[in-house]
Structures are given as structure tokens and as C-alpha cells.
Design a protein around this motif. Structure first.
Motif, short mmCIF file in Angstrom:
data_model
loop_
_atom_site.label_atom_id
_atom_site.label_comp_id
_atom_site.label_asym_id
_atom_site.label_seq_id
_atom_site.Cartn_x
_atom_site.Cartn_y
_atom_site.Cartn_z
N MET A 227 22.87 -8.02 6.65
CA MET A 227 24.18 -8.58 6.34
C MET A 227 25.13 -7.53 5.77
SD MET A 227 24.24 -11.61 7.41
CE MET A 227 25.79 -12.12 6.68
N ALA A 228 24.59 -6.39 5.35
CA ALA A 228 25.44 -5.31 4.83
C ALA A 228 25.94 -4.38 5.94
CB ALA A 228 24.68 -4.49 3.78
N LEU A 229 25.49 -4.59 7.18
CA LEU A 229 25.85 -3.71 8.29
C LEU A 229 27.24 -4.05 8.83
CD1 LEU A 229 22.50 -3.66 10.32
CD2 LEU A 229 23.33 -1.94 8.71
N ALA A 230 27.90 -3.01 9.33
CA ALA A 230 29.15 -3.21 10.07
C ALA A 230 28.83 -3.56 11.52
CB ALA A 230 30.01 -1.95 9.99
N GLN A 231 29.84 -3.98 12.25
CA GLN A 231 29.64 -4.37 13.65
C GLN A 231 29.12 -3.17 14.45
OE1 GLN A 231 33.00 -6.22 15.43
NE2 GLN A 231 31.90 -6.92 17.22
N GLY A 232 28.05 -3.39 15.22
CA GLY A 232 27.47 -2.34 16.04
C GLY A 232 26.39 -1.54 15.35
N GLU A 233 26.26 -1.66 14.02
CA GLU A 233 25.22 -0.93 13.31
C GLU A 233 23.89 -1.66 13.43
OE1 GLU A 233 27.70 1.41 9.84
OE2 GLU A 233 26.74 -0.49 9.32
N ILE A 234 22.78 -0.89 13.24
CA ILE A 234 21.45 -1.44 13.47
C ILE A 234 20.56 -1.12 12.27
CG2 ILE A 234 19.34 -1.22 14.87
CD1 ILE A 234 21.10 -0.82 17.28
N TYR A 235 19.82 -2.13 11.83
CA TYR A 235 18.82 -1.96 10.77
C TYR A 235 17.45 -1.81 11.42
CZ TYR A 235 15.22 -3.61 7.53
OH TYR A 235 14.07 -3.74 6.80
N VAL A 236 16.67 -0.82 10.96
CA VAL A 236 15.30 -0.61 11.45
C VAL A 236 14.39 -0.51 10.22
CG1 VAL A 236 13.79 0.76 12.89
CG2 VAL A 236 16.23 0.72 13.38
N SER A 237 13.31 -1.28 10.22
CA SER A 237 12.40 -1.28 9.07
C SER A 237 11.33 -0.21 9.23
CB SER A 237 11.73 -2.65 8.96
OG SER A 237 10.73 -2.80 9.96
N GLU A 238 10.56 -0.01 8.15
CA GLU A 238 9.36 0.78 8.24
C GLU A 238 8.29 -0.06 8.94
OE1 GLU A 238 9.25 -1.29 4.23
OE2 GLU A 238 10.71 -0.43 5.61
N VAL A 239 7.10 0.55 9.21
CA VAL A 239 5.98 -0.20 9.78
C VAL A 239 5.45 -1.15 8.72
CG1 VAL A 239 3.65 -0.05 10.69
CG2 VAL A 239 5.37 1.59 11.40
N LEU A 240 5.33 -2.46 9.07
CA LEU A 240 4.90 -3.50 8.14
C LEU A 240 3.63 -4.16 8.68
CD1 LEU A 240 8.39 -5.12 7.55
CD2 LEU A 240 7.18 -3.67 5.93
N GLY A 241 2.62 -4.29 7.82
CA GLY A 241 1.39 -4.97 8.23
C GLY A 241 0.44 -5.07 7.05
N TRP A 242 -0.50 -6.04 7.13
CA TRP A 242 -1.49 -6.20 6.06
C TRP A 242 -2.50 -5.07 6.14
CZ3 TRP A 242 0.76 -9.26 2.98
CH2 TRP A 242 1.41 -10.41 3.42
N TYR A 243 -2.87 -4.52 4.99
CA TYR A 243 -3.82 -3.40 4.96
C TYR A 243 -5.23 -3.88 5.29
CZ TYR A 243 -6.66 0.50 3.51
OH TYR A 243 -7.56 1.50 3.50
N LEU A 244 -6.00 -3.05 6.04
CA LEU A 244 -7.38 -3.35 6.40
C LEU A 244 -8.31 -2.35 5.70
CD1 LEU A 244 -6.98 -3.95 10.23
CD2 LEU A 244 -7.12 -5.66 8.44
N PRO A 245 -9.20 -2.78 4.79
CA PRO A 245 -10.10 -1.85 4.11
C PRO A 245 -11.20 -1.35 5.04
CG PRO A 245 -10.54 -4.10 3.44
CD PRO A 245 -9.31 -4.16 4.30
N VAL A 246 -11.95 -0.33 4.56
CA VAL A 246 -12.98 0.33 5.37
C VAL A 246 -14.03 -0.66 5.86
CG1 VAL A 246 -14.78 2.09 5.33
CG2 VAL A 246 -12.61 2.51 4.18
N SER A 247 -14.37 -1.64 5.05
CA SER A 247 -15.48 -2.55 5.38
C SER A 247 -15.21 -3.39 6.62
CB SER A 247 -15.76 -3.46 4.20
OG SER A 247 -14.59 -4.22 3.87
N ILE A 248 -13.96 -3.66 6.96
CA ILE A 248 -13.66 -4.55 8.09
C ILE A 248 -12.81 -3.89 9.16
CG2 ILE A 248 -13.82 -6.58 6.64
CD1 ILE A 248 -10.77 -6.72 6.68
N ALA A 249 -12.25 -2.71 8.90
CA ALA A 249 -11.26 -2.12 9.80
C ALA A 249 -11.90 -1.52 11.03
CB ALA A 249 -10.46 -1.04 9.06
N TYR A 250 -11.21 -1.68 12.15
CA TYR A 250 -11.59 -1.00 13.39
C TYR A 250 -11.55 0.52 13.18
CZ TYR A 250 -10.73 1.13 17.96
OH TYR A 250 -10.75 1.95 19.06
N ALA A 251 -12.58 1.23 13.76
CA ALA A 251 -12.61 2.69 13.62
C ALA A 251 -13.24 3.34 14.84
CB ALA A 251 -13.36 3.09 12.35
N ALA A 252 -12.73 3.04 16.02
CA ALA A 252 -13.18 3.65 17.29
C ALA A 252 -14.70 3.62 17.39
CB ALA A 252 -12.62 5.06 17.44
#
Length: 967
Positions: A213-238
């Protein structure tokens, strides 16, 4: 042969010969001399002589051994380091190029998502349209996810056509979700959220509402990468945990939506993070190049680090940045708490904190912040599989994406390609090991030979001592005979032994010199089956590997050059589609240019002859870039030209072209355009806008300046396309500049846009120039602004200028009998019916004998009056009714507008303040004033039975007597 190497061979051969001859012949000469002095002395001297022979023989063989080993060492020093260095340099260049190409691909992918966002902003705010948009935007993913272990699908993986976005949404200005598509389904109204409160967002603390809502017309907001963290015990690891839970994240894109100059909310796309990880998930830094799954254990993997240093794509998903259940960022693994963090299994990776593993990580992050494009570094990686550490090469390249939070020299972050350093020069290492083995064997064999010679000489001494008495008389003559035979025998043996040692070494030296000169067809021919033969085999294999690598490099280079040549041909073909010359029109000067960002592009312009002496001026921009955009440009240009030529109904022609694009093309591309139709006799301009940048119109007096705005949707986007229309009368000295967004969105090194204000300033400063010179001045200003920054988008300009001394000619109207013309029209109170009303009144006015300018005035006045009735009298209700009548009464053209909405007498409207500036003047109040200026008289009455009736009366004036000014 290199002349500097020949003396080495001859010195070694001569030294071996002299050492053997000296050790063997000198003692024999001494024996002859001593034997003539008597039996007693012979016995004594013989024993002493043979003792000396044994010592000198051992010394001689020791010298031969030393010289031979020095020869091997010299060959290793001359051949192996250059080979290692050449392999290292070429491998490093190859990895840097792969990292750079991958970074460019990621940046293009992210900019394409901005194009999708702009397309979404143009679509009707309808849940079904949003769901179609969701379904049409997909991309393939190669994975073994959701397959059964042990099956062929598990081993080879499957390719799924996965949607690009997890969510598509429209949020109003209060933060309330109005439309939300989640995983392809329309979210029910009772599940829509108020995202102005961060705790209501998916990840608990997101603030994209405030940002958007703070953007002017034509401007674009891009977020960082967002996601729930996966610990070593359950995370995929090739290969370590291939069935583990995979990271699921999004990158959000948002841009505001405006209506009538007011921000009403914003649209948002949530990019599925899997499509970002797909760029590095399968890339492996060896001859295999791509693999279904690549893990960190191999040391040959690739990954992506964002501009904050966080890992966002990695074979071990527990290294990827993530949030806890309360939406807080999980802290990075660091030197102070590494042991404790490892116990918890919460160890995301921020490479700014990884200096305790190797200082190269924060150094690469620093170079990324400083805008370093690419590079390579060595580092030592230690993990559970390699606790002793192993030397790796890290090639990296900055991802050149600079929108929103990424608008810095660091861009989106950087791509890394890793490889074990020893793999760079494995062939040369094999040769080096073979040389060392051969040297050890030669040293052992020569020591054994020396021992055998010593033992043989001792046996000879004992035998001589036993026989000396018996052979004393024959000693002198027999000694002479033995001396001659011994000289020949020892010389022959010495020559054979020396050549057997030095000849293979010299052959290898010559082969090394040939490789150094670039002759990779060189082979050494050594037939022995000992270590020297093995060394020759390893040497020959090294030349085969080097030649294969060089040939592959040449092939790749040739393919790239062929591709560039084909693109140049495509560019010539595309340029041939554009007009070869500018039209010559009396009183009107025209110039145009097109500068693709790549070899080919999607922009184009055209001059189209139309019926009735009119000229069509067209500027268009295809939604993509490169070869696909060029093909769609050719199709679009041909369709628009084919449907437009010879007609005056350009609006219908464009709608036909749109229908053809949707029916017969399978791409998701569309084209924005601005189509201006100029009456070359009267300089009256009618324009149509299909989602394109509005052009600038600057008068001879620059205070008369405006943008020709009209809302419309791009062709090829939807079936029932809406095209905005407008009209304006060109005056002497007017300058009209049509352009594409490659001009206003050109960026400098600070990622600033050239913008509409800079373009307007350039036009105002140089509007007195001829069109070609004004166009060149705009191009120079854009180049000066961007400096050395690469051109990101196609640039197209079309400049039109009316001559300062131009005098329009008006056709003489036909006479009209009083009361002969009677026309009626009844329509509902919808804004889309304004086009039908305009066509109706224009045709009636022309039939009534009004000239083109008078008809335009009536049309514009009626358009303004109908708009006011729809928006204010009926307050936007679409079930109201407008009734129009028009007729000729004496020499006046009369139009009545009848409605049953809220009454409003235009005579009671306050006069507008025309003396204040546009910025200080309040919105509204000009509509009634405009109507009064466009017609000669107005009347109004309101009746409970008939409703509200507005009379618009225009005097019919012959063209020669016309003096009504153009508004």
C-alpha cells in the motif's frame, strides 16, 4: 626439437659412458703396468687394484643413479606443473561460466514473474479469471517426490508440470482479501483474511500489506524467501535422507491497483520456491553435468545464497532459511553456538556466520554486496563425511535482479558451483605418480646392478690371485689381449646400458615439449613393459584427455558463434518488417526508430494507410523478449495491418485481430499498443489504447501539454477485450511522442528508472526540433542516463510534428432540409455503452451537415454529459436508461438527453477556478464548463413524468466561416 634441451641428453649419455669406461678400463691398465714389475708386486698390487676397482665401480654406479633420478625429476618439473595449471584454469573458467549463465537465467525468471504480475493487474477482478491465470502459468519440475522407492520412477525421477504460483490474490485497500486462489482452488468467502494484521498472514508476521500500500503506481514489492524451517531430523537431504520432508516456501510479488487515480488495493502472486531451487537442484560440476538429485557429500553441488547471505537453495534442506511456528527467523549456525545448535538440529546457514568453517564464505558475501559479477575461490570444507577436510573450488556469480528490496549491487544474491580441486588435474596427477614409481624402481635396479658388479669384481680378484703364479709368464701378452677385448666389451655394454636408461626419458621429454607447443596428437612409443612403459601409457592418455577437452571447447564455441549468426539473420528479417521509410504528408513530419535489447525483440511500429485519407500511427510492445517475442511481434503486426488497411473502423479491426490471436495462437503472450488515426486534411486525431503507455502531446507553447490517456486491455489477453478511445485536435506546432516502456523503464547503475518526468522534460526542452532530431535527442538522453548499464528492454519511439504554418482544410457540408433529420437511441446506463453513443452522434452530426470539428465538439460534449448522468444521476446503477434524440432545426443541430436519475440543473453549477494551477485546483467542476464551451446553447428541465431533459444546441457553420476554437 627445442635446441635448449639437446645438451641435456648428450651430457647425461656421455657421463654414463665415461663413468662405466673409467671404472672398468683404468684398473685394467694399472694391472698391465704392475704385472711387468714382478710376481710379488703383481700379487700385492692386484689386491690393491681390485679393491680400488670395487670402490670406484660403486661410486660410478651411484653417480649414474643420481643423474638418472635427476632426469626423471626434471621431466616431472617441466611436464606436470604446466599440465596441472592448464587444466585448473580451463576448469575454473568453465565453472565460472556455468555460474554466470545460471545467475542470468534466475534473473530473467524473476523479471518474467513481474510481467505476470502486471498481466494479473490488467485482468478483471473475478475469481474465475484469477483461477485461469493460475492454471495457465506452469513450469516443469524434475523430481522423485511422491514416487515409490525401488521403482523405475524413483530411480529416474518424473517430470511434473507444476503451477508457478501457490497463491493468486486481490486485497482491497483495507487489507481484506477479496479474491484468493490457493493451490488452484478458490478460497471460500468465510476463509478470506484481513492481512492488514500481520498475525493473520500465513507466516504470522508478514507485512506485505503495508509494503504494497506504500507503493506508487507501477512499483512492485518483492519479499524474501518465506517458509517454515525444517530441522535435521526430518529434512530432506538428497542421498543422506532422500525421503525426508522437502522445504516449501514462497516469494511474494505485489503491485497496487488504481481506479480513477485512487488506490483501491493490490494484487499479489506467491511464487512457489520449488521453481527457484530447480535452477540448482540438478546441476553437478563434473562431466555428468545434470543429475536427478545432487547432495553436499559429492562436493560437486550447486546452491543459491540471497543478498542477506542466507541459503535459499541447497541439497540439504535443513540449511535453508526458515521461520519457527511463531513466524520468527531461526538463527543461523555460528561459531559461538555451533555445538549446542547441532544438538537441537536447528542449523540454517547464513554464510556471513560461516567464517569459522572457512573465511572464504563471508568474503564472497562481501564481494556480492560490493557488486562483483563473478569469480572463483579455493576453500576447505569439513563435515561428518570428511572430518579431515577437503580442498574445493567455489565459482560464484551475482544474480542481476534489482527490484524492491533487491535494489542494490548485491541484486538477488549469488549462485555457487562447487567442485573438488583435485578433480581439475587428475590426469596430470596420474602421470606424476607414474614418474615417481619409475624413479623408485630405477634407483633400486641400479643399486642392485652396482652390488652385482662389486661382487663380480671381488670374485675376479680372488681368481686372479690363485692363478697368478701359473700365468705369470703369459701375464703381459694375455693382459694386452684381455685389455683390448675388455675395452670393446665394456664400451658396448656401457653404450647399451646408457641408451636403455636415457632414450625413454628423452622420448618423454620430446613428447612434453610437443604438448607445450599445442600438438595434442603427439604419442610416445615405448615398447617396454616396465614402469617406463606404464609412464608412457599414462602420458598418452593425458594427451587424449587434453585433446578431447580442447575439441569439446572448440565445438561449444562454434555452436555459440552459429547461434549468434542466426540471431543476426533473425534481426535483419525482423527489421525488414518495420517500415523502410517514413510517410510524406503535407503539413506533418514523422520519424520512428526501434532498438531491440537483444538481437531480436518484441517492439514494433507501423504507418498504416486507412480509408478516407487517414493515416494510422502504431506503436506496440509484446509482453516477452527475444525470439518468442519476435515471432509474436511478426504475427501481431501482420494481423493489425491486414485488418486495418482500407477501413475507418480501427476499433473493430483491433478486436478482430485480438480474436485471431486468442483462437490460433497457443502462447501466453500478449501485445500492448497505442493506435493513433490522423485525418491528414484536418489534423483531427482519434486514438485507441490497448494497455500501452500514454504518449505525450506538447504544443508549440509548452503550456499546452498533456498525456493522451485512455484505459484498455492488451490484445491477446482475454476474449472480450476492452479498448480505450479518445480524440484530440492537433494544432500547428504540436509534437506527439509515442514510445514503449523500454524508454521510461531504462535503469542506471543505481537501479533508478528514467521515468515519464524525465521524458517529458526532454520533449519540452527540444520540441522545436524536427521529429528525427528530437527522437535522436531522446535516445541520447536515455543513453547518458543509463551510461554503461546494459539495455534491458526494447526501445521504440515514434515522433509526429504538425508544421508551424499548417492551415487545416475543411470539407463543405451538404445542405440539410429543416426537420429532415430525426435520429433516436435508447441504451442502459453502462459506461461501456459510451462507444455506441459516440458513434451514433458522430454519424448523425455528419449527416446533419456539421463539419468534422463541429461534430467532434458535439460528440465530446454529449460524452461528458452521458458520463455525468451514469456516474452521478444514476450513481453507477446499470439498470437505468438513457434516451437520445437529435434533429436539425433551421441552421441548428439539436440533441436531447433524457434520464430518470437524480435531477441536476447545469446552470446552477459553480464556475471553476481557471486561474489556479492544476496541482491546487480541486477535483471536479470542469465537466459542465467543458460542455458549455463545446456547444452554443444548453437548456435543462426536470419533469416528474418525463424525467430530466438536457438540450445541447450547436450552430451549423460552413467550413469557410468556422471560427470555433478547439478546446
Amino acid at each position: 626439437m627445442n635446441p635448449t634441451k639437446s645438451p641435456v641428453r648428450f651430457r647425461l649419455l656421455i657421463k654414463v659412458l665415461l663413468a662405466i669406461l673409467l671404472c672398468a678400463l683404468v684398473p685394467l691398465v694399472v694391472i698391465v703396468l704392475v704385472s711387468t714389475q714382478g710376481y710379488s708386486e703383481v700379487t700385492t698390487k692386484a689386491n690393491q687394484g681390485y679393491t680400488e676397482i670395487t670402490a670406484k665401480a660403486a661410486q660410478g654406479y651411484a653417480e649414474v643413479t643420481t643423474k638418472a633420478l635427476q632426469g626423471y625429476e626434471q621431466m616431472a618439473e617441466e611436464a606436470i606443473p604446466p599440465s596441472k595449471q592448464a587444466l585448473d584454469e580451463r576448469s575454473q573458467e568453465s565453472f565460472e561460466l556455468r555460474a554466470y549463465d545460471k545467475a542470468q537465467s534466475i534473473a530473467r525468471f524473476l523479471y518474467e514473474r513481474e510481467d505476470d504480475l502486471r498481466t494479473l493487474a490488467l485482468l478483471p477482478r473475478d475469481a474465475q479469471a484469477y483461477r485461469r491465470f493460475y492454471s495457465n502459468n506452469r513450469s516443469p519440475i524434475w523430481t522423485r517426490e511422491n514416487t515409490v522407492p525401488g521403482t523405475r520412477a524413483w530411480e529416474e525421477g518424473i517430470v511434473i508440470d507444476k503451477p508457478l504460483y501457490r497463491e493468486v490474490a486481490f486485497i482491497d485497500k483495507n487489507g481484506q482479501e477479496v479474491i484468493r486462489i490457493r493451490d488452484g482452488e478458490i478460497v471460500p468467502r468465510n476463509e478470506l483474511r484481513d492481512v492488514s494484521l500481520p498475525q493473520n498472514t500465513t507466516y504470522k508476521r508478514e507485512n506485505y500489506y503495508a509494503q504494497a500500500m506504500a507503493l506508487a503506481q507501477g512499483e512492485i514489492y518483492v519479499s524474501e524467501v518465506l517458509g517454515w524451517y525444517l530441522p535435521v531430523s526430518i529434512a530432506y537431504a538428497a542421498e543422506e535422507n532422500p525421503q525426508g520432508q522437502r522445504y516449501e516456501g514462497v516469494i511474494r510479488f505485489a503491485t497496487p491497483i488504481f481506479e480513477n487515480g485512487e488506490k483501491i488495493g493490490f494484487v499479489m502472486l506467491s511464487l512457489d520456491h520449488d521453481h527457484v531451487m530447480e535452477f540448482t537442484n540438478h546441476m553437478i560440476s563434473n562431466e555428468e553435468r545434470y543429475r536427478l538429485e545432487v547432495g553436499s557429500i559429492t562436493g560437486l553441488h550447486s546452491y543459491i545464497i540471497d543478498n542477506r547471505g542466507w541459503s535459499i537453495s541447497q541439497g540439504r534442506h535443513y540449511y535453508i532459511v526458515g521461520l519457527d511456528e511463531r513466524g520468527r527467523l531461526v538463527p543461523s549456525l555460528n561459531a559461538e553456538d555451533a555445538a549446542e545448535q547441532a544438538k537441537t538440529g536447528y542449523i540454517p546457514a547464513n554464510l556471513w556466520d560461516f567464517g569459522f568453517i572457512d573465511p572464504v564464505y563471508p568474503k564472497v558475501c562481501q564481494e556480492n554486496q560490493e557488486g562483483v559479477t563473478s569469480g572463483s575461490k579455493e576453500y576447505v570444507w569439513i563435515d561428518q563425511a570428511h572430518p579431515e577436510g577437503r580442498l574445493r573450488n567455489l565459482s560464484y556469480a551475482t544474480i542481476p535482479y534489482y527490484t524492491g528490496r533487491y535494489n542494490s549491487p548485491a541484486g538477488f544474491g549469488w549462485v555457487a558451483v562447487t567442485a573438488d580441486r583435485e578433480q581439475f588435474h587428475e590426469p596430470a596427477a596420474l602421470v606424476e605418480a607414474a614418474i615417481e614409481q619409475t624413479a623408485d624402481r630405477v634407483e633400486q635396479e641400479m643399486q642392485q646392478t652396482a652390488n652385482q658388479v662389486e661382487e663380480g669384481m671381488q670374485e675376479t680378484a680372488d681368481r686372479v690371485e690363485r692363478q697368478i703364479e701359473q700365468e705369470r709368464q703369459e701375464l703381459v701378452s694375455n693382459t694386452r689381449l684381455i685389455l683390448g677385448i675388455t675395452v670393446l666389451a665394456v664400451a658396448g655394454i656401457a653404450v647399451l646400458l646408457a641408451r636403455n636408461i636415457t632414450s625413454p626419458i628423452q622420448t618423454l621429454v620430446q613428447g612434453t615439449e610437443a604438448i607445450g607447443r599445442g600438438d595434442l596428437d603427439t604419442r610416445v612409443e615405448i615398447s617396454s613393459h616396465d614402469e617406463i612403459g606404464q609412464l608412457a601409457g599414462a602420458f598418452n592418455q593425458m594427451t587424449v584427455d587434453l585433446k578431447h577437452y580442447t575439441t569439446e571447447l572448440a565445438r561449444t564455441t562454434a555452436e555459440r558463434e552459429r547461434f549468434v549468426r542466426e540471431l543476426e539473420i533473425a534481426r535483419d528479417i525482423q527489421q525488414s518488417f518495420l517500415p523502410r521509410s517514413w510517410p510524406q504528408v503535407e503539413g506533418l513530419a514523422v520519424a520512428a526508430m526501434n532498438l531491440p535489447a537483444r538481437h531480436v525483440g518484441g517492439d514494433f511500429y507501423d504507418f498504416i494507410p486507412l480509408a478516407g485519407g487517414r493515416l494510422g500511427l502504431l506503436v506496440a510492445d509484446v509482453s516477452d523478449k527475444g525470439v518468442p517475442a519476435a515471432l509474436f511481434m511478426a504475427l501481431s503486426r501482420s494481423l493489425i495491418r491486414a485488418y486495418s488497411m482500407g477501413t475507418t473502423d480501427v476499433l473493430t479491426a483491433l478486436k478482430k485481430a485480438n480474436a485471431f490471436m486468442l483462437e490460433d495462437t497457443k502462447s501466453s503472450m500478449f501485445v500492448t499498443l497505442f493506435y493513433a488515426v490522423v485525418n491528414t486534411q484536418t489534423m483531427h486525431l482519434h486514438f485507441i489504447n490497448a494497455g500501452h503507455n500514454p504518449p505525450f502531446l506538447i504544443g508549440k507553447d509548452i503550456r499546452r501539454g498533456m498525456m493522451l490517456k485512455a484505459k484498455g486491455i492488451a490484445l491477446g489477453a482475454i476474449d472480450d477485450v476492452f479498448l480505450g478511445e479518445g480524440e484530440v485536435q492537433l494544432e500547428p506546432g504540436d509534437v506527439l511522442v509515442l514510445y514503449t516502456d523500454g524508454v521510461t523503464e531504462a535503469k542506471n547503475a543505481q537501479a533508478e528508472l528514467f521515468g515519464e518526468e524525465r521524458l517529458k522534460t526532454v520533449i519540452e526542452q527540444h520540441h522545436h526540433l524536427p521529429p528525427a532530431e528530437l527522437m535522436a535527442q531522446i535516445s541520447l538522453e536515455v543513453k547518458a542516463f543509463t551510461q554503461d548499464e546494459p539495455q534491458f528492454d526494447d526501445i521504440t519511439l515514434l515522433v509526429v510534428k504538425v508544421a508551424d504554418d499548417y492551415q487545416p482544410t475543411e470539407p463543405v457540408p451538404e445542405t440539410q432540409e429543416e426537420g429532415e433529420l430525426q435520429r433516436h437511441l435508447r441504451v442502459s446506463s453502462r459506461l461501456e455503452n459510451l462507444t455506441a453513443i459516440s458513434n451514433f452522434i458522430l454519424e448523425a452530426a455528419q449527416d446533419a451537415g456539421l463539419n468534422e470539428r463541429q461534430a467532434y465538439h458535439v460528440r465530446l460534449a454529449l460524452d461528458e454529459a452521458c458520463t455525468n448522468v451514469i456516474q452521478y444521476a444514476y450513481e453507477g446503477q446499470e439498470d437505468g436508461e438513457l434516451l437520445l434524440h437529435c434533429w436539425v432545426e433551421e441552421d441548428e443541430f439539436v440533441v436531447t438527453l433524457q434520464d430518470r436519475g437524480t435531477p441536476f440543473d447545469p446552470h446552477h453549477a459553480p464556475a471553476p477556478d481557471l486561474g489556479s494551477s492544476w496541482e491546487d485546483r480541486p477535483i471536479g467542476g470542469l465537466g459542465v464548463y467543458l460542455i458549455q464551451q463545446l456547444v452554443d446553447r444548453i437548456k435543462y428541465e426536470s419533469d416528474p413524468e418525463q424525467g430530466n431533459i438536457l438540450w445541447l444546441i450547436k450552430q451549423i457553420t460552413p467550413a469557410s466561416d468556422e471560427s470555433t476554437p478547439t478546446p
